[in-house]
Enzyme design. Structure first.
Site, PDB file in Angstrom:
ATOM      1  N   LYS A  21      11.082  -1.271   2.565  1.00 26.67           N
ATOM      2  CA  LYS A  21      11.285  -0.743   3.914  1.00 26.67           C
ATOM      3  C   LYS A  21       9.984  -0.169   4.480  1.00 26.67           C
ATOM      4  O   LYS A  21       9.939   0.264   5.629  1.00 26.67           O
ATOM      5  CB  LYS A  21      12.348   0.353   3.884  1.00 26.67           C
ATOM      6  CG  LYS A  21      13.711  -0.142   3.404  1.00 26.67           C
ATOM      7  CD  LYS A  21      14.826   0.606   4.080  1.00 26.67           C
ATOM      8  CE  LYS A  21      16.225   0.127   3.751  1.00 26.67           C
ATOM      9  NZ  LYS A  21      16.383  -1.134   3.080  1.00 26.67           N
ATOM     10  N   SER A  22       8.919  -0.163   3.688  1.00 28.30           N
ATOM     11  CA  SER A  22       7.679   0.481   4.125  1.00 28.30           C
ATOM     12  C   SER A  22       7.120  -0.092   5.434  1.00 28.30           C
ATOM     13  O   SER A  22       6.686   0.680   6.292  1.00 28.30           O
ATOM     14  CB  SER A  22       6.614   0.406   3.023  1.00 28.30           C
ATOM     15  OG  SER A  22       7.024   1.198   1.932  1.00 28.30           O
ATOM     16  N   LYS A  71       2.246  -0.016 -10.222  1.00 30.92           N
ATOM     17  CA  LYS A  71       1.886   1.395 -10.067  1.00 30.92           C
ATOM     18  C   LYS A  71       0.911   1.887 -11.132  1.00 30.92           C
ATOM     19  O   LYS A  71       0.223   2.877 -10.929  1.00 30.92           O
ATOM     20  CB  LYS A  71       3.149   2.257 -10.074  1.00 30.92           C
ATOM     21  CG  LYS A  71       3.980   2.097  -8.812  1.00 30.92           C
ATOM     22  CD  LYS A  71       5.146   3.044  -8.798  1.00 30.92           C
ATOM     23  CE  LYS A  71       5.755   3.094  -7.414  1.00 30.92           C
ATOM     24  NZ  LYS A  71       6.462   4.330  -7.147  1.00 30.92           N
ATOM     25  N   ASP A 107       5.288  10.634  -4.082  1.00 32.89           N
ATOM     26  CA  ASP A 107       6.747  10.643  -4.269  1.00 32.89           C
ATOM     27  C   ASP A 107       7.284  12.066  -4.457  1.00 32.89           C
ATOM     28  O   ASP A 107       8.289  12.450  -3.859  1.00 32.89           O
ATOM     29  CB  ASP A 107       7.141   9.792  -5.481  1.00 32.89           C
ATOM     30  CG  ASP A 107       7.036   8.298  -5.185  1.00 32.89           C
ATOM     31  OD1 ASP A 107       7.147   7.921  -4.005  1.00 32.89           O
ATOM     32  OD2 ASP A 107       6.847   7.527  -6.132  1.00 32.89           O
ATOM     33  N   GLY A 132      16.542  13.304 -16.442  1.00 33.02           N
ATOM     34  CA  GLY A 132      15.678  12.149 -16.646  1.00 33.02           C
ATOM     35  C   GLY A 132      14.274  12.601 -16.990  1.00 33.02           C
ATOM     36  O   GLY A 132      13.852  13.713 -16.629  1.00 33.02           O
ATOM     37  N   ALA A 136       9.850   8.900 -12.417  1.00 35.06           N
ATOM     38  CA  ALA A 136      10.288   9.655 -11.238  1.00 35.06           C
ATOM     39  C   ALA A 136      10.198  11.156 -11.510  1.00 35.06           C
ATOM     40  O   ALA A 136       9.792  11.940 -10.643  1.00 35.06           O
ATOM     41  CB  ALA A 136      11.711   9.260 -10.865  1.00 35.06           C
TER      42      ALA A 136
HETATM   43  P1  ATR Z   1      11.681   5.766 -13.665  1.00 38.60           P
HETATM   44  O1  ATR Z   1      10.242   5.374 -13.636  1.00 38.60           O
HETATM   45  O2  ATR Z   1      12.502   5.257 -12.519  1.00 38.60           O
HETATM   46  O3  ATR Z   1      11.885   7.226 -13.889  1.00 38.60           O
HETATM   47  P2  ATR Z   1      12.043   5.087 -16.435  1.00 38.60           P
HETATM   48  O4  ATR Z   1      10.685   5.606 -16.727  1.00 38.60           O
HETATM   49  O5  ATR Z   1      12.469   3.788 -17.034  1.00 38.60           O
HETATM   50  O6  ATR Z   1      12.314   4.954 -14.890  1.00 38.60           O
HETATM   51  O7  ATR Z   1      13.087   6.225 -16.860  1.00 38.60           O
HETATM   52  C1  ATR Z   1      14.456   6.012 -16.770  1.00 38.60           C
HETATM   53  C2  ATR Z   1      15.164   7.346 -17.019  1.00 38.60           C
HETATM   54  O8  ATR Z   1      16.577   7.128 -16.867  1.00 38.60           O
HETATM   55  C3  ATR Z   1      14.971   7.887 -18.417  1.00 38.60           C
HETATM   56  O9  ATR Z   1      14.961   9.294 -18.359  1.00 38.60           O
HETATM   57  C4  ATR Z   1      16.224   7.367 -19.149  1.00 38.60           C
HETATM   58  O10 ATR Z   1      16.600   8.135 -20.268  1.00 38.60           O
HETATM   59  P3  ATR Z   1      15.954   7.826 -21.735  1.00 38.60           P
HETATM   60  O11 ATR Z   1      14.519   8.294 -21.667  1.00 38.60           O
HETATM   61  O12 ATR Z   1      16.748   8.617 -22.694  1.00 38.60           O
HETATM   62  O13 ATR Z   1      16.066   6.337 -21.902  1.00 38.60           O
HETATM   63  C5  ATR Z   1      17.243   7.533 -18.055  1.00 38.60           C
HETATM   64  N1  ATR Z   1      18.448   6.711 -18.258  1.00 38.60           N
HETATM   65  C6  ATR Z   1      18.575   5.380 -18.052  1.00 38.60           C
HETATM   66  N2  ATR Z   1      19.841   4.992 -18.327  1.00 38.60           N
HETATM   67  C7  ATR Z   1      20.524   6.095 -18.709  1.00 38.60           C
HETATM   68  C8  ATR Z   1      21.880   6.349 -19.107  1.00 38.60           C
HETATM   69  N3  ATR Z   1      22.800   5.368 -19.180  1.00 38.60           N
HETATM   70  N4  ATR Z   1      22.220   7.617 -19.435  1.00 38.60           N
HETATM   71  C9  ATR Z   1      21.316   8.620 -19.375  1.00 38.60           C
HETATM   72  N5  ATR Z   1      20.025   8.435 -18.996  1.00 38.60           N
HETATM   73  C10 ATR Z   1      19.633   7.196 -18.667  1.00 38.60           C
END
Ligand code: ATR
Length: 278
Positions: A21-22, A71, A107, A132, A136
């Site tokens: 959308k940028s 990134k 962000d 998480g 992000a």
């Molecule tokens: P982003 O860059 O979008 O933050 P990422 O680095 O892949 O993506 O991180 C994904 C996050 O979502 C992680 O914190 C992951 O938890 P884990 O580190 O334990 O894997 C979390 N996540 C993804 N699926 C999940 C789920 N079903 N339940 C809980 N946490 C989840």
């Protein structure tokens, strides 16, 4: 906007890029502020990020937003990675100044601006929980910590990954880190979902009571309606919920202000991209 040769060129680069959308957001900003820019979307080949950026610079490009999967590569080509990008471990905006490539990550700042200015929730003195521990969350920690919350906690499915953030950010922020079960008995004024569960149907194992009375529940993903996290929050009685559309527009506004030296009004653009949470 007329695409005449004097227009200064900007673009978002990614692969795929069709969903971005940028271009619409920055074009709306340019029209509203009377800036003569052209902002396009460029799909770089997966093995051709650097060459595509160099060609864009050679053609007079002034700046770029960077999205998946580039990134991290954007980091490698930066001559001047700013602290926001270093700590986030990722770049989302580049500015080309002569031979220099300056890199930023807006962000987290976009998130904080959305929470405080658009949603009207001051983070100072609040108990804030980020769910998480991925990219992000990395981007969000420093801008949130700068607002001096009473507590900044990071919970993750893999507690070790959360503890890793505590070490990485030790010089910059005091973090409480751990798994979800360790949150039992605690409550938070602002709960952010920075996991990727907004894109799936997975629920987070949040203990009852994690949302304080009057809490804000914020899903960083945008345009997905009521995600499992937001439904969980509603079921717990939370009435103040939001998704990341404001964060998306606010990070774009930060980049625009950085490039152009003027700040666009984000409210009409957020309104245009808001999908009802239902
Ligand atoms: P982003 O860059 O979008 O933050 P990422 O680095 O892949 O993506 O991180 C994904 C996050 O979502 C992680 O914190 C992951 O938890 P884990 O580190 O334990 O894997 C979390 N996540 C993804 N699926 C999940 C789920 N079903 N339940 C809980 N946490 C989840």
């Amino acid at each position: 906007m007329t695409d005449h040769p004097a227009s200064e060129r900007y673009a978002v680069i990614g692969n795929p890029i069709g969903h971005s959308k940028s271009p619409l957001i920055h074009t709306a900003f340019a029209q509203a502020t009377g800036q003569d820019i052209v902002y396009t979307a460029i799909e770089a080949p997966l093995d051709g990020f650097k060459a595509t950026v160099q060609a864009f610079i050679a053609a007079g490009g002034r700046g770029m937003n960077v999205t998946l999967p580039f990134k991290l590569q954007a980091f490698e080509i930066a001559t001047d990675p700013m602290e926001s990008a270093r700590l986030a471990g990722a770049v989302n905006a580049l500015k080309f100044e002569g031979d220099r490539i300056v890199a930023q990550n807006f962000d987290g700042l976009g998130l904080v601006n959305d929470i405080q200015h658009n949603l009207g929730v001051s983070l100072a003195g609040k108990r804030v929980l980020i769910c998480g521990a991925g990219g992000a969350t990395r981007g969000a920690i420093l801008p949130i910590a700068a607002q001096q919350p009473a507590l900044l906690a990071v919970a993750n499915r893999s507690a070790d990954k959360a503890h890793g953030l505590q070490r990485d950010f030790a010089a910059h922020a005091v973090l409480q880190t751990g798994g979800y079960a360790e949150l039992a008995g605690e409550s938070f004024d602002v709960v952010l979902n920075a996991t990727s569960t907004g894109l799936s149907q997975a629920e987070l194992p949040l203990p009852a009571g994690v949302f304080a009375p009057g809490a804000l529940a914020y899903e960083l993903v945008y345009g997905k309606g009521l995600t499992p996290f937001l439904k969980q929050a509603q079921a717990a009685g939370v009435t103040h919920i939001a998704d990341g559309v404001g964060m998306l527009v606010e990070q774009a506004a930060e980049a625009f202000a950085w490039w152009r030296g003027m700040r666009p009004d984000t409210k009409p653009v957020i309104a245009r991209f808001t999908v009802p949470l239902e």
